[in-house]
Motif scaffolding. Structure first.
Motif, PDB file in Angstrom:
ATOM      1  N   MET A   1      12.247 -31.792   2.135  1.00 49.14           N
ATOM      2  CA  MET A   1      10.904 -32.604   2.089  1.00 49.14           C
ATOM      3  C   MET A   1      10.744 -32.836   0.629  1.00 49.14           C
ATOM      4  N   PHE A   2      10.884 -31.909  -0.128  1.00 51.51           N
ATOM      5  CA  PHE A   2      10.671 -32.285  -1.604  1.00 51.51           C
ATOM      6  C   PHE A   2      11.509 -33.209  -2.094  1.00 51.51           C
ATOM      7  N   CYS A   3      12.709 -33.417  -1.876  1.00 49.70           N
ATOM      8  CA  CYS A   3      13.666 -34.654  -2.349  1.00 49.70           C
ATOM      9  C   CYS A   3      13.120 -35.796  -1.638  1.00 49.70           C
ATOM     10  N   PHE A   4      12.835 -35.956  -0.525  1.00 51.24           N
ATOM     11  CA  PHE A   4      12.419 -37.211   0.300  1.00 51.24           C
ATOM     12  C   PHE A   4      11.140 -37.799  -0.702  1.00 51.24           C
ATOM     13  N   ARG A   5      10.362 -36.824  -1.000  1.00 53.18           N
ATOM     14  CA  ARG A   5       9.032 -37.155  -1.521  1.00 53.18           C
ATOM     15  C   ARG A   5       9.221 -37.812  -2.962  1.00 53.18           C
ATOM     16  N   LYS A   6      10.138 -37.217  -3.638  1.00 52.44           N
ATOM     17  CA  LYS A   6      10.645 -37.428  -5.038  1.00 52.44           C
ATOM     18  C   LYS A   6      11.414 -38.829  -5.066  1.00 52.44           C
ATOM     19  N   ALA A   7      12.237 -39.008  -4.035  1.00 50.94           N
ATOM     20  CA  ALA A   7      12.712 -40.489  -3.924  1.00 50.94           C
ATOM     21  C   ALA A   7      11.740 -41.682  -3.542  1.00 50.94           C
ATOM     22  N   VAL A   8      10.763 -41.430  -2.579  1.00 48.94           N
ATOM     23  CA  VAL A   8       9.797 -42.248  -2.600  1.00 48.94           C
ATOM     24  C   VAL A   8       8.964 -42.537  -3.770  1.00 48.94           C
ATOM     25  N   ILE A   9       8.627 -41.610  -4.606  1.00 51.30           N
ATOM     26  CA  ILE A   9       7.887 -41.789  -6.038  1.00 51.30           C
ATOM     27  C   ILE A   9       8.644 -42.692  -6.729  1.00 51.30           C
ATOM     28  N   LEU A  10      10.112 -42.389  -6.858  1.00 49.90           N
ATOM     29  CA  LEU A  10      10.955 -42.962  -7.529  1.00 49.90           C
ATOM     30  C   LEU A  10      11.158 -44.598  -7.307  1.00 49.90           C
ATOM     31  N   LEU A  11      11.252 -44.648  -5.775  1.00 47.69           N
ATOM     32  CA  LEU A  11      11.690 -45.796  -5.170  1.00 47.69           C
ATOM     33  C   LEU A  11      10.458 -47.045  -5.634  1.00 47.69           C
ATOM     34  N   HIS A  12       8.900 -46.448  -5.370  1.00 46.99           N
ATOM     35  CA  HIS A  12       7.743 -47.063  -5.761  1.00 46.99           C
ATOM     36  C   HIS A  12       7.876 -47.438  -7.335  1.00 46.99           C
ATOM     37  N   ARG A  13       8.349 -46.764  -8.125  1.00 41.16           N
ATOM     38  CA  ARG A  13       8.457 -47.111  -9.562  1.00 41.16           C
ATOM     39  C   ARG A  13       9.125 -48.332  -9.909  1.00 41.16           C
ATOM     40  N   GLY A  14      10.432 -48.401  -8.998  1.00 42.13           N
ATOM     41  CA  GLY A  14      11.416 -49.563  -8.936  1.00 42.13           C
ATOM     42  C   GLY A  14      12.120 -49.846 -10.102  1.00 42.13           C
ATOM     43  N   GLY A  15      12.409 -49.172 -11.248  1.00 45.13           N
ATOM     44  CA  GLY A  15      13.220 -49.236 -12.306  1.00 45.13           C
ATOM     45  C   GLY A  15      14.764 -49.165 -12.060  1.00 45.13           C
ATOM     46  N   GLU A  16      15.555 -49.340 -12.634  1.00 48.00           N
ATOM     47  CA  GLU A  16      17.034 -49.205 -12.319  1.00 48.00           C
ATOM     48  C   GLU A  16      17.449 -47.871 -12.478  1.00 48.00           C
ATOM     49  N   GLU A  17      16.899 -47.173 -13.487  1.00 48.50           N
ATOM     50  CA  GLU A  17      17.222 -45.955 -13.355  1.00 48.50           C
ATOM     51  C   GLU A  17      16.551 -44.931 -12.338  1.00 48.50           C
ATOM     52  N   ASP A  18      15.395 -45.184 -12.172  1.00 46.51           N
ATOM     53  CA  ASP A  18      14.587 -44.750 -11.067  1.00 46.51           C
ATOM     54  C   ASP A  18      15.235 -44.848  -9.641  1.00 46.51           C
ATOM     55  N   LEU A  19      15.952 -45.952  -9.241  1.00 45.58           N
ATOM     56  CA  LEU A  19      16.470 -45.963  -8.201  1.00 45.58           C
ATOM     57  C   LEU A  19      17.896 -45.388  -8.138  1.00 45.58           C
ATOM     58  N   ASP A  20      18.466 -45.329  -9.060  1.00 51.86           N
ATOM     59  CA  ASP A  20      19.667 -44.209  -9.240  1.00 51.86           C
ATOM     60  C   ASP A  20      19.378 -42.897  -8.790  1.00 51.86           C
ATOM     61  N   ARG A  21      18.228 -42.475  -9.685  1.00 46.13           N
ATOM     62  CA  ARG A  21      17.731 -41.093  -9.248  1.00 46.13           C
ATOM     63  C   ARG A  21      17.284 -40.911  -7.865  1.00 46.13           C
ATOM     64  N   ALA A  22      16.477 -41.899  -7.287  1.00 49.22           N
ATOM     65  CA  ALA A  22      16.136 -41.954  -6.039  1.00 49.22           C
ATOM     66  C   ALA A  22      17.239 -41.715  -5.048  1.00 49.22           C
ATOM     67  N   GLY A  23      18.301 -42.269  -5.276  1.00 50.58           N
ATOM     68  CA  GLY A  23      19.539 -42.161  -4.600  1.00 50.58           C
ATOM     69  C   GLY A  23      20.370 -40.927  -4.477  1.00 50.58           C
ATOM     70  N   GLU A  24      20.052 -40.099  -5.681  1.00 47.55           N
ATOM     71  CA  GLU A  24      20.194 -38.878  -5.691  1.00 47.55           C
ATOM     72  C   GLU A  24      19.713 -37.840  -4.874  1.00 47.55           C
ATOM     73  N   TYR A  25      18.157 -38.108  -5.047  1.00 49.66           N
ATOM     74  CA  TYR A  25      17.337 -37.368  -4.366  1.00 49.66           C
ATOM     75  C   TYR A  25      17.377 -37.762  -2.657  1.00 49.66           C
ATOM     76  N   GLN A  26      17.764 -38.820  -2.313  1.00 47.16           N
ATOM     77  CA  GLN A  26      18.302 -39.177  -0.943  1.00 47.16           C
ATOM     78  C   GLN A  26      19.598 -38.346  -0.208  1.00 47.16           C
ATOM     79  N   ASN A  27      20.367 -38.352  -1.227  1.00 48.18           N
ATOM     80  CA  ASN A  27      21.747 -37.724  -0.882  1.00 48.18           C
ATOM     81  C   ASN A  27      21.336 -36.216  -0.700  1.00 48.18           C
ATOM     82  N   THR A  28      20.428 -35.785  -1.821  1.00 50.07           N
ATOM     83  CA  THR A  28      20.103 -34.321  -1.666  1.00 50.07           C
ATOM     84  C   THR A  28      19.517 -33.868  -0.232  1.00 50.07           C
ATOM     85  N   ALA A  29      18.536 -34.804   0.067  1.00 52.30           N
ATOM     86  CA  ALA A  29      17.659 -34.522   1.258  1.00 52.30           C
ATOM     87  C   ALA A  29      18.513 -34.650   2.302  1.00 52.30           C
TER      88      ALA A  29
END
Length: 176
Positions: free
Chosen positions: A1-29
């Motif tokens: 759930m922690f990684c899922f929440r982090k991914a949601v936060i990063l996806l809302h930011r919407g920057g290119e680096e944020d999207l990459d980090r969100a993908g990593e959190y999604q994979n971890t989740a």
């Protein structure tokens, strides 16, 4: 759930680096979700015996937990599909894996293929060890033949499926 929440936060930011980090959190989740499912099957298997006075409660908790894991996975898949509209597949469909793979680009497919082959190699290394442990268990602890048969069936199915698809793809000359 922690990684899922982090991914949601990063996806809302919407920057290119944020999207990459969100993908990593999604994979971890997703990895944690699979590990949770395996753990639940182990715990349920250990709790499921006639001597457990709360067996019905164990069954109910197991089913509820498996349903919550499945729902979280569905939410993760939808989140990934919103981020990358090219990803196809409906979570409840029997064709989900095929549709998802077909919607992946070449680099993603290559990663999936490499990971699949590595898991095949790991299981081909682990199965003989499991056979040896089952044999030692039979000799020293009188566990019977069932563990040996079970490992053999698992090993045969895993190797047979790999060999059959390998031959099929060699004949067709393609990995699709």
């Amino acid at each position: 759930m922690f990684c899922f929440r982090k991914a949601v936060i990063l996806l809302h930011r919407g920057g290119e680096e944020d999207l990459d980090r969100a993908g990593e959190y999604q994979n971890t989740a997703m990895t944690a979700n699979i590990a949770d499912m395996i753990l639940q099957f182990l715990l349920f298997g250990l709790a499921a015996d006639s001597g457990n006075p709360k067996l019905l409660l164990s069954v109910g908790l197991f089913l509820a937990y498996c349903a919550s894991i499945w729902l979280l996975e569905a939410v993760l898949i939808r989140q990934i599909q919103k981020t990358d509209p090219m990803k196809k597949g409906e979570m409840g469909s029997l064709r989900f894996g095929r549709d998802w793979l077909e919607s992946c680009d070449e680099a993603e497919r290559l990663g999936i293929y490499k990971a699949s082959y590595k898991s095949f190699q790991a299981l081909n290394t682990l199965c003989p060890v499991m056979e040896a442990v089952a044999l030692i268990g039979k000799i020293m602890f009188d566990t019977g033949n069932f563990p040996i048969i079970l490992v053999t069936i698992f090993w045969a199915v895993q190797s047979g499926v790999y060999c059959a698809y390998s031959a099929q793809y060699d004949r067709r000359g393609t990995g699709e």
